[in-house]
Motif scaffolding. Sequence first.
Motif, mmCIF file in Angstrom:
data_model
loop_
_atom_site.group_PDB
_atom_site.id
_atom_site.type_symbol
_atom_site.label_atom_id
_atom_site.label_comp_id
_atom_site.label_asym_id
_atom_site.label_seq_id
_atom_site.Cartn_x
_atom_site.Cartn_y
_atom_site.Cartn_z
ATOM 1 N N ASP A 76 0.830 -1.208 0.000
ATOM 2 C CA ASP A 76 0.000 0.000 0.000
ATOM 3 C C ASP A 76 0.864 1.256 0.000
ATOM 4 N N GLU A 77 1.950 1.226 0.768
ATOM 5 C CA GLU A 77 2.853 2.376 0.816
ATOM 6 C C GLU A 77 3.506 2.609 -0.542
ATOM 7 N N LYS A 78 3.873 1.529 -1.226
ATOM 8 C CA LYS A 78 4.460 1.655 -2.558
ATOM 9 C C LYS A 78 3.469 2.272 -3.534
ATOM 10 N N GLU A 79 2.202 1.853 -3.451
ATOM 11 C CA GLU A 79 1.169 2.396 -4.326
ATOM 12 C C GLU A 79 0.953 3.876 -4.042
ATOM 13 N N GLU A 80 1.002 4.269 -2.759
ATOM 14 C CA GLU A 80 0.839 5.675 -2.411
ATOM 15 C C GLU A 80 1.994 6.504 -2.974
#
Length: 106
Positions: free
Chosen positions: A98-102
């Motif tokens: 999720d952090e990578k997508e953000e």
Amino acid sequence: MVEAIKEILADDEAINKITKLAFDKIDVDGSGKLDLKELETIMLRISADMGVEPPKSQDIEEVFKGIDKDGDGTIDYEEFSLLIKNVLLSLIKNEEDDEKEEDIDI
């Protein structure tokens, strides 16, 4: 949250303490093993707490069979401990994804 989970997983004493407390709470008959009914009870409670649709009996049975690695019809502490560790590792992976997508959205 990811860092806190990683710290717990890195500390054998902490993860064992947490896992043992959870196991003992679910093992209502005190047998030292979880049966299908005990797993069903906790899964229904968790789904209610999360506000999601409760799992069907067939789904609970499939989860049970997946956790019961030795096929003896019960979930022992070692099998439960492996489950908890895998769930925590999945949480870490999901959070990191999720952090990578953000980061990409920025």
